[in-house]
Write a protein that holds these residues in place. Structure first.
Motif, PDB file in Angstrom:
ATOM      1  N   VAL A   1     100.103  41.589  13.780  1.00  0.00           N
ATOM      2  CA  VAL A   1      98.748  41.528  14.328  1.00  0.00           C
ATOM      3  C   VAL A   1      98.689  42.336  15.621  1.00  0.00           C
ATOM      4  O   VAL A   1      97.766  43.129  15.841  1.00  0.00           O
ATOM      5  CB  VAL A   1      98.323  40.070  14.605  1.00  0.00           C
ATOM      6  CG1 VAL A   1      96.967  40.031  15.281  1.00  0.00           C
ATOM      7  CG2 VAL A   1      98.286  39.263  13.322  1.00  0.00           C
TER       8      VAL A   1
ATOM      9  N   ARG B   1      88.802  46.784  14.682  1.00  0.00           N
ATOM     10  CA  ARG B   1      88.976  46.403  13.278  1.00  0.00           C
ATOM     11  C   ARG B   1      89.667  45.043  13.186  1.00  0.00           C
ATOM     12  O   ARG B   1      89.338  44.215  12.337  1.00  0.00           O
ATOM     13  CB  ARG B   1      89.832  47.469  12.582  1.00  0.00           C
ATOM     14  CG  ARG B   1      90.004  47.260  11.109  1.00  0.00           C
ATOM     15  CD  ARG B   1      88.734  47.647  10.365  1.00  0.00           C
ATOM     16  NE  ARG B   1      88.849  47.404   8.926  1.00  0.00           N
ATOM     17  CZ  ARG B   1      88.464  46.282   8.335  1.00  0.00           C
ATOM     18  NH1 ARG B   1      87.969  45.291   9.053  1.00  0.00           N
ATOM     19  NH2 ARG B   1      88.572  46.148   7.039  1.00  0.00           N
ATOM     20  N   THR B   2      90.646  44.837  14.048  1.00  0.00           N
ATOM     21  CA  THR B   2      91.367  43.563  14.044  1.00  0.00           C
ATOM     22  C   THR B   2      90.412  42.409  14.349  1.00  0.00           C
ATOM     23  O   THR B   2      90.510  41.336  13.772  1.00  0.00           O
ATOM     24  CB  THR B   2      92.495  43.595  15.085  1.00  0.00           C
ATOM     25  OG1 THR B   2      93.138  44.859  15.010  1.00  0.00           O
ATOM     26  CG2 THR B   2      93.520  42.527  14.821  1.00  0.00           C
ATOM     27  N   ARG B   3      89.485  42.687  15.265  1.00  0.00           N
ATOM     28  CA  ARG B   3      88.487  41.665  15.589  1.00  0.00           C
ATOM     29  C   ARG B   3      87.646  41.323  14.365  1.00  0.00           C
ATOM     30  O   ARG B   3      87.339  40.164  14.112  1.00  0.00           O
ATOM     31  CB  ARG B   3      87.564  42.209  16.679  1.00  0.00           C
ATOM     32  CG  ARG B   3      87.646  41.416  17.920  1.00  0.00           C
ATOM     33  CD  ARG B   3      86.726  41.898  18.989  1.00  0.00           C
ATOM     34  NE  ARG B   3      87.493  41.911  20.210  1.00  0.00           N
ATOM     35  CZ  ARG B   3      87.695  42.955  20.952  1.00  0.00           C
ATOM     36  NH1 ARG B   3      87.138  44.104  20.629  1.00  0.00           N
ATOM     37  NH2 ARG B   3      88.434  42.883  22.013  1.00  0.00           N
ATOM     38  N   PHE B   4      87.278  42.362  13.609  1.00  0.00           N
ATOM     39  CA  PHE B   4      86.366  42.147  12.483  1.00  0.00           C
ATOM     40  C   PHE B   4      87.032  41.443  11.312  1.00  0.00           C
ATOM     41  O   PHE B   4      86.346  41.030  10.386  1.00  0.00           O
ATOM     42  CB  PHE B   4      85.745  43.463  12.017  1.00  0.00           C
ATOM     43  CG  PHE B   4      84.621  43.921  12.888  1.00  0.00           C
ATOM     44  CD1 PHE B   4      83.485  43.130  13.028  1.00  0.00           C
ATOM     45  CD2 PHE B   4      84.689  45.110  13.584  1.00  0.00           C
ATOM     46  CE1 PHE B   4      82.442  43.531  13.843  1.00  0.00           C
ATOM     47  CE2 PHE B   4      83.658  45.514  14.404  1.00  0.00           C
ATOM     48  CZ  PHE B   4      82.530  44.728  14.531  1.00  0.00           C
ATOM     49  N   ILE B   5      88.362  41.366  11.290  1.00  0.00           N
ATOM     50  CA  ILE B   5      88.949  40.533  10.238  1.00  0.00           C
ATOM     51  C   ILE B   5      89.317  39.150  10.783  1.00  0.00           C
ATOM     52  O   ILE B   5      90.021  38.398  10.135  1.00  0.00           O
ATOM     53  CB  ILE B   5      90.151  41.186   9.520  1.00  0.00           C
ATOM     54  CG1 ILE B   5      91.202  41.670  10.499  1.00  0.00           C
ATOM     55  CG2 ILE B   5      89.707  42.317   8.621  1.00  0.00           C
ATOM     56  CD1 ILE B   5      92.437  42.217   9.813  1.00  0.00           C
ATOM     57  N   GLY B   6      88.798  38.826  11.957  1.00  0.00           N
ATOM     58  CA  GLY B   6      88.839  37.438  12.389  1.00  0.00           C
ATOM     59  C   GLY B   6      89.916  37.065  13.384  1.00  0.00           C
ATOM     60  O   GLY B   6      90.198  35.897  13.565  1.00  0.00           O
ATOM     61  N   TYR B   7      90.538  38.053  14.032  1.00  0.00           N
ATOM     62  CA  TYR B   7      91.550  37.725  15.039  1.00  0.00           C
ATOM     63  C   TYR B   7      90.929  37.771  16.431  1.00  0.00           C
ATOM     64  O   TYR B   7      90.200  38.706  16.752  1.00  0.00           O
ATOM     65  CB  TYR B   7      92.723  38.707  14.976  1.00  0.00           C
ATOM     66  CG  TYR B   7      93.547  38.570  13.730  1.00  0.00           C
ATOM     67  CD1 TYR B   7      94.499  37.568  13.620  1.00  0.00           C
ATOM     68  CD2 TYR B   7      93.355  39.421  12.653  1.00  0.00           C
ATOM     69  CE1 TYR B   7      95.245  37.426  12.470  1.00  0.00           C
ATOM     70  CE2 TYR B   7      94.092  39.281  11.495  1.00  0.00           C
ATOM     71  CZ  TYR B   7      95.046  38.276  11.408  1.00  0.00           C
ATOM     72  OH  TYR B   7      95.773  38.139  10.269  1.00  0.00           O
TER      73      TYR B   7
ATOM     74  N   SER C   1      93.307  36.655  22.814  1.00  0.00           N
ATOM     75  CA  SER C   1      94.352  35.635  22.849  1.00  0.00           C
ATOM     76  C   SER C   1      95.709  36.254  22.549  1.00  0.00           C
ATOM     77  O   SER C   1      96.717  35.891  23.153  1.00  0.00           O
ATOM     78  CB  SER C   1      94.080  34.547  21.811  1.00  0.00           C
ATOM     79  OG  SER C   1      92.743  34.181  21.843  1.00  0.00           O
ATOM     80  N   TYR C   2      95.725  37.184  21.591  1.00  0.00           N
ATOM     81  CA  TYR C   2      96.987  37.820  21.226  1.00  0.00           C
ATOM     82  C   TYR C   2      97.544  38.640  22.382  1.00  0.00           C
ATOM     83  O   TYR C   2      98.725  38.577  22.701  1.00  0.00           O
ATOM     84  CB  TYR C   2      96.798  38.699  19.988  1.00  0.00           C
ATOM     85  CG  TYR C   2      96.766  37.881  18.730  1.00  0.00           C
ATOM     86  CD1 TYR C   2      97.914  37.646  18.007  1.00  0.00           C
ATOM     87  CD2 TYR C   2      95.590  37.308  18.301  1.00  0.00           C
ATOM     88  CE1 TYR C   2      97.894  36.867  16.873  1.00  0.00           C
ATOM     89  CE2 TYR C   2      95.554  36.525  17.169  1.00  0.00           C
ATOM     90  CZ  TYR C   2      96.712  36.309  16.457  1.00  0.00           C
ATOM     91  OH  TYR C   2      96.688  35.525  15.352  1.00  0.00           O
TER      92      TYR C   2
END
Lengths: 284, 368
Positions: free
Chosen positions: B238, B248-254, B258-259
């Motif tokens: 991730v 894009r990472t945000r749009f798949i729900g991450y 926080s990461y």
């Protein structure tokens, strides 16, 4: 939800999503999505301005549960901005956006909206190029996406099965271990659709899925999107009129940030207003 | 996985395997050459050299911390020296309290510089540092807390790229100025020094030196193993996705923030540990450690070794610091120019660092 629709016999068996039972894969049911009025998306009076330019102008649009809706319109009609509003990337100046009866999209962040069950495929394929095809699907998989969970996450056999299923559906089984960056343009588009499937969204927003695809790839994409409708609600933005004709039952025409016409493809194409602003222009 | 499969999987992990092998060899050979080989023999390793190697290894831990956050998550932190120095100060405070009545003024409670400043009692934030366990917790807590607050503010406001780098640099510079002030109670310009013993052992004794060296080697091994565990977990994937395509990472729900925050805090704590191991070996910690130049140097180590591999960072830290030791003894005036040239050359010709160079050479040999 699972009633096979009229076109399902046109879809080759391998492309049809296999029937799912609860024990095979823990389905990610977004908590609180209320579809009791059979409408999955309500956009009402949405206005978005960029430096005085109104990208969306009192846009009102409803999407029914299980529907496959195509949205067309000339460049600058506000199609992408509309998707940005739904997925939380852009905040509208006014208006309301509800997902089902109870979820207010305007108060949520992008990850929250994604977790609530809205997936998006971008116009330009954006896959994670440094990750393998398998890892791309793994990353998109529905479920708890908190940091500590991810540190110790292990794929369950059911989840592995699900990834293999999707690999099969999108025809990338042989490319399982390949870096996504080396895929062809069409394959990347498919991978992105596969990532959408892994997210198990209730509502899929698909932005120009066949841009740059060969006719064969376009055909397969049409089949895939048709197979998704019914179980999911799908909103497709597309320029390619032949493609729209091949998949859409309900078409919405956007023009200058609001809805110009709505109806079947034939109704819309014969609408004089539409002919004037869009279809009258030479097709590209 | 069967045993054979595991063995074959290691073939793709030559770098990590090489790292563990070299680390183990160092941890065995150095004590052997230092303690078993008689002094005067050509093979004897002096205690000075042992400590020097120990220092390089604490730098290597710092490099691993920077590689985690920069190589894997794409956050170019130019302020990691701050976390290193905070860990160092926490350890330094413990060592100061250990001096006790052996200081110049013979005050059992207060370090010399406080007596010199006419302070009447120990400040509240020096309480508890007479206990090793407390100092050990602070080594992790102080850098971790700073990283948490800083990261929470920066990542939540979606500050990225060069802007983030600049504010990390501002952070370490602000701390540099603060620690220079005598009123801060950290010894001002002179910092903390003149340490006597750690856990009751004389810091100057060869045995203590060797123990510190071995502790650093162990810490480096653990840091590397932890880094590998993180980067090979789904969390690591991730994080690399965030590096390559954040939105894009945000749009798949991450929740991307926080990461980043998690990794940043972990990396800061690792840097703190590195600082805590560094201080007893070099015998001093002063505000100079907060210097932004130091943070930039760490980035150069990682770039020279090869970012995004962890073992590349370790290699870079050792190679560059060895070069630094050599240059500053033989040609002290040239060092900064050499460092600058090195960075330019690596950026232009070796984007993957030394690790990438080795891979390229091997490929060429394979083709020929």
């Amino acid at each position: 939800m699972n009633v096979p629709h009229a076109f399902s016999r046109l879809i080759p068996a391998r492309l049809r999503p296999p029937p799912r039972s609860g024990d095979v894969f823990e389905r990610h049911n977004p908590p609180g999505l209320d579809l009791s009025h059979n409408t999955v998306l309500y956009l009402e009076d949405i206005t978005v301005s960029f430096d005085g330019f109104r990208a969306l102008n009192k846009l009102t649009l409803y999407v029914e549960a299980g529907e496959l809706r195509c949205i067309i319109g000339p460049n600058g009609a506000g199609k992408t901005t509309m998707m940005d509003v739904i997925t939380g990337k852009t905040r509208p100046d006014s208006g309301t956006a509800w997902f089902g009866q109870t979820i207010d999209l305007l108060g949520m962040s992008e990850p929250q909206i994604a977790q609530a069950g809205i997936g998006r495929k971008f116009q330009k394929p954006t896959v994670f190029e440094q990750h393998t095809v398998f890892e791309n699907l793994e990353l998109a998989m529905a479920g708890d996406k908190s940091v500590w969970k991810m540190l110790f996450a292990k794929l369950s056999p059911a989840q592995l099965l699900r990834i293999d299923e999707v690999l099969e559906t999108i025809g990338l089984k042989e490319h399982r271990g390949a870096l996504a960056g080396v895929l062809s343009h069409g394959q990347k588009q498919w991978l992105e659709i596969g990532m959408l499937l892994m997210q198990e969204p209730q509502l899929l927003l698909v932005d120009e899925p066949v841009a740059g695809m060969t006719p064969q790839e376009t055909e397969r994409t049409a089949e895939l999107l048709l197979s998704l409708a019914g179980k999911h609600s799908v909103v497709v933005v597309e320029h390619d009129m032949d493609f729209v004709r091949s998949i859409a039952r309900q078409v919405t025409v956007l023009h200058e940030g609001s809805v110009l016409a709505e109806g079947t493809i034939d109704e819309v194409q014969n609408d004089p207003k539409v002919v004037e602003v869009y279809l009258g222009e030479p097709r590209c | 996985m069967t045993f054979m499969e595991r063995l074959l999987a290691w073939r793709n992990e030559r770098g990590a395997f090489g790292f563990y092998a070299v680390l183990l060899a160092t941890a065995v050979l150095v004590p052997l050459l230092n303690l078993a080989v008689p002094e005067g023999s050509a093979l004897h390793m002096s205690t000075y050299t042992v400590t020097l190697v120990g220092k390089y290894m604490s730098y290597a831990i710092l490099a691993v911390a920077v590689d985690l956050i920069w190589g894997y998550c794409g956050i170019l932190s130019l302020g990691h020296a701050a976390f290193f120095a905070l860990g160092g100060y926490a350890m330094g405070m413990y060592l100061m309290r250990q001096i006790g009545t052996r200081g110049v003024y013979g005050n059992a409670e207060m370090p010399d510089f406080m007596v010199f400043l006419n302070w009447s009692e120990l400040p509240w934030y020096w309480q508890g540092f007479d206990m090793f366990w407390f100092a050990a917790i602070m080594v992790l807590l102080a850098p971790g807390l700073l990283a948490y607050v800083f990261g929470w503010l920066a990542f939540r406001s979606r500050v990225t790229g060069v802007y983030l780098s600049i504010i990390t640099q501002a952070l370490t510079y602000a701390l540099l100025l603060a620690f220079f002030r005598n009123e801060m109670g950290f010894g001002g310009n002179n910092g903390l020094t003149d340490f006597k013993e750690i856990l009751g052992f004389d810091l100057k004794a060869p045995g203590t030196r060797m123990a510190l060296f071995l502790a650093t080697a162990l810490a480096l091994g653990l840091a590397f193993a932890a880094g590998r565990m993180i980067t090979r977990s789904r969390l690591g994937r991730v994080v690399q996705a965030v590096r390559d395509a954040e939105s894009r990472t945000r749009f798949i729900g991450y929740r991307v923030e926080s990461y980043k925050l998690w990794l940043f805090v972990f990396s800061a704590m690792l840097a703190g540990v590195a600082g805590a191991l560094y201080v007893p070996q070099v015998g001093i910690i002063n505000p100079g450690e907060f210097n932004p130049i130091n943070s930039i140097e760490v980035v150069i180590w990682v770039a020279v070794g090869g970012r995004g591999t962890l073992y590349g960072a370790v290699l870079g830290a050792v190679v560059v610091n060895y070069a630094k030791t050599w240059f500053t003894t033989v040609l002290p005036d040239i060092w900064l120019y050499a460092l600058g040239t090195l960075f330019v050359v690596v950026t232009l010709f070796l984007p993957q660092g030394l690790v990438g160079l080795f891979a390229k050479l091997k490929l060429r040999r394979g083709a020929a």
